[in-house]
Structure formats: C-alpha cells, structure tokens
Design a protein around this motif. Structure first.
Motif, PDB file in Angstrom:
ATOM      1  N   THR A  24       0.851  -1.186   0.000  1.00  0.00           N
ATOM      2  CA  THR A  24       0.000   0.000   0.000  1.00  0.00           C
ATOM      3  C   THR A  24       0.890   1.240   0.000  1.00  0.00           C
ATOM      4  O   THR A  24       2.053   1.192   0.408  1.00  0.00           O
ATOM      5  N   ALA A  25       0.351   2.338  -0.439  1.00  0.00           N
ATOM      6  CA  ALA A  25       1.094   3.596  -0.495  1.00  0.00           C
ATOM      7  C   ALA A  25       1.318   4.144   0.917  1.00  0.00           C
ATOM      8  O   ALA A  25       0.454   3.991   1.790  1.00  0.00           O
ATOM      9  N   GLU A  50      -1.394   6.837   1.927  1.00  0.00           N
ATOM     10  CA  GLU A  50      -2.794   6.590   1.591  1.00  0.00           C
ATOM     11  C   GLU A  50      -3.710   6.921   2.769  1.00  0.00           C
ATOM     12  O   GLU A  50      -3.337   6.770   3.934  1.00  0.00           O
ATOM     13  N   LYS A 105      -6.446   5.561   4.729  1.00  0.00           N
ATOM     14  CA  LYS A 105      -6.925   4.194   4.928  1.00  0.00           C
ATOM     15  C   LYS A 105      -8.443   4.116   4.743  1.00  0.00           C
ATOM     16  O   LYS A 105      -9.184   4.893   5.328  1.00  0.00           O
TER      17      LYS A 105
END
Length: 178
Positions: A158-159, A162, A164
């Motif tokens: 995941t980035a 991000e 969430k």
C-alpha cells in the motif's frame, strides 16, 4: 491457518476438489468447475451484426448498445470454492494457458482479484467464480471437474500516504464499488 481454500456450504456434498498445484514448481492452484456449464460463442449472439451497426451507423441506438453489452457480458462459472488469506494478501485469478487454445475461453479483464475480505461475505459466502467470454465459433462445453482457471496468492503493498479505507465489505461479487 494462514491461507487456503474451503468448499462453500451449498456445494458441501457435491464431491468438489479444493484447488491444487499440478506440479512441484507450479505457482498457480488449478480451479475446477463445480457444474456442467455451456458458454455460448459470441458469434452466435449476433456479434457481427452489432459490430457492423457500430461501424456503419453514426449514432448507435440504445437497442444496439444494449445488445452489444449483453453479447460481451462475461459468464460466471461457479467453482464452489472460497479462499482465506492474510489481510495483506490477494488471490489473483488467471486463465489457464490451454483455455484459449482448447475452448476459446478468455478472462475478459485479464485477471480476477479476490480480496481477503471477500471470504465468508454475507451475500454468497465468498464463492469464487471464473469470469469468461467465448470467442470461439462454437459453444464451449465445460464439464464439472474441468480445470477452468488458476489462482495465485500474492502479497500486496500500500502507499505510504494513503488515506486508509474505513468501509467494510457489504456484499459479494463486484460489491466494493461501481
């Protein structure tokens, strides 16, 4: 248990096989069809007439558009299988190399993505379906027990920045968005 497969309750007494690797170095687990299934050829469904109309008419009418969508709508072959995995994993569904050659079947979007939260969802218990189109000249007959695709468990990243997601899955196939 970290990851694996189970048979969904509606197929509990149907003699299905859990997905399996055929050779020692195979990455993918072969999925079998849970039922006898006929996948109609797109050519049998007036595909050429729709293509001709799209090519030759400046404005494609609503009826032609609806017909094209119906012809190219994938068929879902039930497997009777669900998969459990870690929160940072995904099951990628891919075509078997023999499907286009032997049956003219392809997965229309190239792969299928089974998220970890698809397992045991309320709408269909997380049953996995193989999405296919038949580009062959004749219908493709799939018998119960025929291998129709393969699945690969993978970790995903995941980035860093991000936001969430807060939403929980509410349904089954295609339920996480438009």
């Amino acid at each position: 248990m970290t990851r694996g497969f189970e048979i969904v309750s509606s197929y509990a007494n149907e003699g299905l096989h859990l997905p399996y690797r055929t050779t020692k170095r195979a990455a993918g687990y072969d999925f079998e069809s849970a039922v006898d299934f006929n996948v109609p050829s797109i050519w049998k469904l007036d595909f050429l007439k729709v293509i001709w109309a799209i090519r030759h008419e400046s404005n494609v009418d609503n009826e032609t558009s609806k017909k094209a969508k119906k012809i190219l709508k994938p068929f879902l072959i039930p497997t009777g299988i669900k998969a459990y995995m870690g929160d940072d994993e995904v099951l990628i569904l891919a075509n078997r190399s023999s499907n286009p050659l032997k049956r003219s079947l392809v997965i229309p979007n190239g792969i299928g993505v089974i998220d970890a939260d698809y397992y045991n969802n309320d709408s269909n218990e997380g049953e996995i379906f193989m999405q296919v189109l038949n580009f062959g000249l004749t219908d493709a007959k799939v018998a119960k027990g025929d291998r129709i695709g393969q699945g690969l468990f993978m970790h995903y990243l995941t980035a860093d920045d991000e936001q969430k997601p807060q939403q929980e899955r509410q349904g089954g196939f295609g339920s996480s968005g438009k």
